[in-house]
Each structure stands twice: as structure tokens, then as C-alpha cells.
Motif scaffolding. Structure first.
Motif, PDB file in Angstrom:
ATOM      1  N   ARG A 180      -2.109  -6.679  -1.659  1.00 16.89           N
ATOM      2  CA  ARG A 180      -3.475  -6.213  -1.434  1.00 16.89           C
ATOM      3  C   ARG A 180      -4.395  -7.422  -1.434  1.00 16.89           C
ATOM      4  NH1 ARG A 180      -4.436  -0.585  -4.639  1.00 16.89           N
ATOM      5  NH2 ARG A 180      -2.601   0.461  -3.826  1.00 16.89           N
TER       6      ARG A 180
ATOM      7  N   THR B 225     -11.233  -3.262  -1.930  1.00 15.36           N
ATOM      8  CA  THR B 225      -9.809  -3.570  -1.827  1.00 15.36           C
ATOM      9  C   THR B 225      -9.289  -3.298  -0.431  1.00 15.36           C
ATOM     10  OG1 THR B 225      -9.503  -2.976  -4.155  1.00 15.36           O
ATOM     11  CG2 THR B 225      -7.529  -3.063  -2.785  1.00 15.36           C
ATOM     12  N   VAL B 226      -8.608  -4.306   0.132  1.00 14.16           N
ATOM     13  CA  VAL B 226      -7.892  -4.127   1.388  1.00 14.16           C
ATOM     14  C   VAL B 226      -6.488  -3.674   0.997  1.00 14.16           C
ATOM     15  CG1 VAL B 226      -7.058  -5.213   3.508  1.00 14.16           C
ATOM     16  CG2 VAL B 226      -9.179  -6.025   2.436  1.00 14.16           C
ATOM     17  N   THR B 227      -6.087  -2.483   1.425  1.00 11.21           N
ATOM     18  CA  THR B 227      -4.772  -1.971   1.056  1.00 11.21           C
ATOM     19  C   THR B 227      -3.690  -2.608   1.925  1.00 11.21           C
ATOM     20  OG1 THR B 227      -5.021  -0.068   2.513  1.00 11.21           O
ATOM     21  CG2 THR B 227      -5.687   0.227   0.204  1.00 11.21           C
TER      22      THR B 227
ATOM     23  N   ASN C 164      -9.274   0.093   4.417  1.00 11.69           N
ATOM     24  CA  ASN C 164      -8.481   1.132   3.764  1.00 11.69           C
ATOM     25  C   ASN C 164      -8.839   2.471   4.401  1.00 11.69           C
ATOM     26  OD1 ASN C 164     -10.807   2.171   2.293  1.00 11.69           O
ATOM     27  ND2 ASN C 164     -10.564   0.436   0.906  1.00 11.69           N
ATOM     28  N   LYS C 165      -8.292   3.520   3.859  1.00  6.89           N
ATOM     29  CA  LYS C 165      -8.473   4.853   4.447  1.00  6.89           C
ATOM     30  C   LYS C 165      -9.937   5.285   4.507  1.00  6.89           C
ATOM     31  CE  LYS C 165      -7.006   9.558   3.454  1.00  6.89           C
ATOM     32  NZ  LYS C 165      -6.254  10.374   2.522  1.00  6.89           N
TER      33      LYS C 165
ATOM     34  N   ASN D 130      -1.471  -1.377   3.934  1.00 10.65           N
ATOM     35  CA  ASN D 130      -1.381  -0.885   5.315  1.00 10.65           C
ATOM     36  C   ASN D 130      -2.407  -1.536   6.238  1.00 10.65           C
ATOM     37  OD1 ASN D 130       0.695   0.825   4.638  1.00 10.65           O
ATOM     38  ND2 ASN D 130      -0.622   2.609   4.376  1.00 10.65           N
ATOM     39  N   TYR D 131      -3.564  -1.887   5.711  1.00 12.36           N
ATOM     40  CA  TYR D 131      -4.637  -2.448   6.526  1.00 12.36           C
ATOM     41  C   TYR D 131      -4.706  -3.975   6.430  1.00 12.36           C
ATOM     42  CZ  TYR D 131      -6.239   2.308   7.215  1.00 12.36           C
ATOM     43  OH  TYR D 131      -6.311   3.633   7.573  1.00 12.36           O
TER      44      TYR D 131
END
Length: 148
Positions: free
Chosen positions: A121, A133-135, A101-102, A137-138
Motif C-alpha cells: 500500500r 491510502t492507495v490500496t 481506492n474504491k 489494487n490501485y
């Protein structure tokens, strides 16, 4: 002027002497860095309760950022490090680490359990029992990195 020196151990003394003769002061908290092109460190210097420790990348569970503060988590402790998250990601590239994530980079080898969710997710249970958590976008890059 202060300069941070990042090079192979066998070249460190040679570069240090040369730079000090040129009027530079070697310091790890410098804003200017002298780095060999093929240098890739396998340790970080972490600060814990006003003391410093050397942490090998294999001991890392995950690394996260809180604004300008970067925290490296191991099984035993959490350390403050000076590197930026994008620098950490570059240093650990190709060493079983992936951005999820970011603000977090995880050690794939430190994942205990992976749980997909309905909203695309992914929930990770780490070896230190923390949940990350893996969002969305990633998620594609994460899946590729674990072979899915």
C-alpha cells in the motif's frame, strides 16, 4: 419532465430554448441529462451549509464517496456534490487526478508526501494535512500516473 443540461457555455441558451419549447424543464437535479459529446466541465457545483459554490478542479484536493454521498475536499472546505464517483473520475480523466481506492479520487498535484509501506500500500499526505491510502489494487495505476 426535468432534464439536466451539460454543454458548452456558448450553446447553453440555444439548447435551453429548444428543450423548453419541447416541454422540458431545465434543472440540475434532474435524472435525465442532455450532454454534448465533446463537453468536459472544469468546475463542480458544491453545496456547503445550504449554499452552493462553483469549484474549479484545480482547487480540489480529493473526492470521496460515502455510499451515495459524494464529498469534494478543498484546502478550505468540504462540499457535497451530486455527481457519482465514477462520473467524477471520467470528468477529471487526464487532468492529474487518479483513483486510489474504491472510494477516493485524488489530485496528484495536491500530494505533499508519498510513503510506501511493506504491504504494497502507499500512504499519501495531502496538502490539507489529511492522510489517504492507495490500496494494492490501485497502486500500479497510481505509480504510472506519477511516473514510477
Amino acid at each position: 419532465m426535468k432534464i439536466k443540461l451539460m454543454c458548452h457555455k456558448n450553446n447553453y441558451d440555444k439548447y435551453k430554448v429548444m428543450l423548453e419549447k419541447a416541454g422540458f424543464t431545465i434543472s440540475n437535479d434532474a435524472n435525465l441529462t442532455f450532454k454534448e459529446d465533446d463537453y468536459h466541465p472544469d468546475t463542480f457545483i458544491g453545496e456547503y451549509q445550504s449554499s452552493f459554490e462553483i469549484i474549479h478542479y484545480t482547487k480540489i484536493i480529493y473526492i470521496e464517496s460515502f455510499g451515495h454521498d459524494i464529498v469534494l475536499h478543498t484546502l478550505e472546505k468540504s462540499f457535497s456534490i451530486r455527481e457519482k464517483l465514477y462520473e467524477v473520475e471520467g470528468i477529471l480523466h487526464g487532468k492529474s487526478f487518479v483513483r486510489i481506492n474504491k472510494s477516493q479520487v485524488v489530485n496528484i498535484k495536491a500530494i505533499k508526501e508519498i510513503k510506501p509501506t511493506f504491504n504494497s500500500r502507499i500512504i499519501l499526505l495531502m496538502k490539507n494535512e489529511e492522510t489517504l491510502t492507495v490500496t494494492r489494487n490501485y497502486a500500479p495505476a497510481f505509480k504510472r500516473s506519477i511516473g514510477l
